[in-house]
Design an enzyme around this catalytic site. Structure first.
Site, PDB file in Angstrom:
ATOM      1  N   HIS A 180       0.883  -1.177  -0.006  1.00 24.07           N
ATOM      2  CA  HIS A 180      -0.007   0.035  -0.158  1.00 24.07           C
ATOM      3  C   HIS A 180       1.108   1.197   0.008  1.00 24.07           C
ATOM      4  CE1 HIS A 180      -2.911  -2.981   1.834  1.00 24.07           C
ATOM      5  NE2 HIS A 180      -3.608  -2.162   1.186  1.00 24.07           N
ATOM      6  N   ASP A 251      -4.990  -6.364  -7.485  1.00 18.89           N
ATOM      7  CA  ASP A 251      -4.877  -5.745  -6.371  1.00 18.89           C
ATOM      8  C   ASP A 251      -5.242  -4.182  -6.432  1.00 18.89           C
ATOM      9  OD1 ASP A 251      -5.265  -4.990  -3.343  1.00 18.89           O
ATOM     10  OD2 ASP A 251      -3.072  -6.005  -3.154  1.00 18.89           O
TER      11      ASP A 251
END
Length: 479
Positions: A180, A251
């Site tokens: 992230h 993702d």
């Protein structure tokens, strides 16, 4: 079919709020693949069902996805804590019937509120104690154990009609970086991957998983680009060698490991070209942003950077997934969610790791939560003893220890990974050797900062911890 409308059929954005925005309603009506729901979209069961009804009214075959892993990562229960034990505990107990029971209950609840795709289970092998984003989301560090629980979870979830998604291919467990926030590097050979990381994904494919989610990690011994953008990894390895024929999901492309240097529109083009079929865009997307992504895909198909046949293939796979989900929801519409599940607390306690020299709990004690920032996958929510209803003192970085006197029970997550939590624990122990330290995350192998390791921080695990503490205090000895 023109290129721009076609591009919409592979996009899965998130949005803000508990009602369907008009811009998103319009895009769904014009062919958008679906939506991904997050905790900010969930206020109650009734509200969520109204929301998914609105999504289906705009697009009957929309893919409606969520992350409900049955443990620390929860969207349905983020405000109150999950009632499930979580993957790490299930792996430690190694009871496939219990794993199936958890996954089935998750599926039943999701189906009843209109969800068709669950981004679970986590098939990563947590081979690094310092992993900041996987940890207790994994079934463990042993490939065979992770594989059998991954397969059991998928079979049970999909028996309810909700599609599973094994993640994060080809394995996010051997890294100390959160994708992230940055691009993790996993410097393993293909032979090493085959012997460890790929084992659970092979089991997932054999179990019939409808989708597999990619990881934004760099494997330099395989390719010079992250897995999400690698035809070598997605085409040759996942499709070719492993034989996966379902939907490959990226993702979230708003993660820095994917789009930190290029931007989301370029990342979307590259992911599609590499073999992704369904593109997760992010958590709080906008109408303008989706327009930019669609335009980038259309331009890439026009100038030859993206083969139109690749887009056509992706669209067909996503349409099939959406149609299957619509059929399940039609059968389940109007069903009431099951009452909140209850799992045996004593079974969960048996998965705890208690140090032989752990201090005995005294009647006069204080529960102290070491409040660290949760990773983005887990998000901000209720956890541990507080989620279970116990009064706790919250200690954040820079806060002083409570005044001396009562015994301190310091409760944290991944205690060993942060300088300030180690310092607080060291100071508390130096002041009072009776200090009891609980780690509700994934502890270090030496257990230096975990007198008790619970391998999960869900509300259910918090309830189990309180029961364990009660037994320790009442009996005057360690359980």
């Amino acid at each position: 079919m023109t290129a721009a409308p076609s591009a919409a059929g592979v996009l899965l954005p998130g949005f803000e709020g508990t009602e369907l925005p008009e811009w998103l309603r319009a895009r769904l009506s014009n062919g958008l693949a679906g939506v991904c729901l997050f905790a900010t979209n969930v206020a109650s069961t009734a509200q969520l069902l109204e929301l998914t009804d609105a999504i289906r009214a705009a697009s009957p075959h929309a893919v409606i996805a969520i992350d409900e892993e049955g443990g620390d990562v929860t969207r349905l229960f983020q405000a109150v804590g999950s009632p499930y034990p979580g993957a790490a505990i299930l792996g430690r107990l190694d009871d496939l019937s219990l794993t199936r029971a958890v996954a089935e209950r998750v599926g039943v609840q999701l189906r009843a509120v209109g969800v068709t795709l669950n981004f679970a289970p986590d098939a990563d092998i947590n081979s690094s104690d310092d992993n900041p984003v996987i940890g207790t989301r994994s079934f463990g560090a042993d490939p065979a154990r992770v594989a059998r629980h991954t397969a059991a979870w998928i079979e049970a979830l999909q028996s309810t009609g909700v599609a599973a998604s094994a993640k994060h291919f080809p394995g996010h467990g051997d890294t100390a970086t959160d994708s992230h926030l940055a691009l993790p590097v996993v410097d393993l050979s293909l032979a090493e991957l085959r012997s460890r990381e790929l084992v659970p994904f092979e089991a997932a494919i054999a179990a019939g998983t409808r989708t597999i989610m990619t990881s934004h990690i760099l494997l330099p011994q395989l390719d010079h680009v992250p897995a999400t953008f690698s035809t070598r990894i997605l085409g040759e390895l996942l499709r070719g060698e492993l034989g996966f024929t379902g939907v490959i999901v990226s993702d979230a492309l708003d993660m820095r490991g994917a789009s930190g240097t290029s931007g989301i529109p370029d990342a979307a083009v590259r992911a599609l070209g590499a073999g992704c079929d369904l593109l997760c865009i992010g958590t709080a997307n906008t109408d303008a942003q989706l327009g930019e992504i669609e335009a980038a895909i259309a331009a890439a198909t026009s100038d030859g950077r993206l083969d139109p046949a690749r887009l056509t293939d992706a669209l067909a796979r996503v349409r099939e997934l959406g149609a299957a989900g619509a059929g399940v929801l039609a059968d389940a519409h109007g069903a009431h969610p099951d009452p909140e599940p209850e799992f045996d607390l004593d079974r969960t306690i048996s998965a705890f790791d208690v140090a032989p020299a752990a201090p005995v709990l005294l009647d006069d004690h204080l529960l102290v939560h070491l409040e660290t920032a949760a990773n983005i996958a887990v998000g901000v929510g209720s956890w541990g003893a507080a989620a279970a209803g116990a009064p706790v003192i919250v200690l954040r970085e820079g806060d002083p220890l409570p005044a001396s006197g009562p015994q301190l029970v310091l409760i944290g997550r991944d205690n060993h990974r942060r300088d300030w939590t180690r310092a607080v624990i060291d100071a508390a122990r130096a002041r009072d050797p009776r200090t009891l330290v609980v780690d509700m995350g994934w502890p270090a192998a030496d257990r230096r900062y975990a007198d008790v390791a619970s391998f999960g921080a869900s509300r259910h695990v918090g309830q189990a911890l309180l029961r364990w503490l009660s037994g320790a205090r009442v009996e005057g000895a360690r359980p």
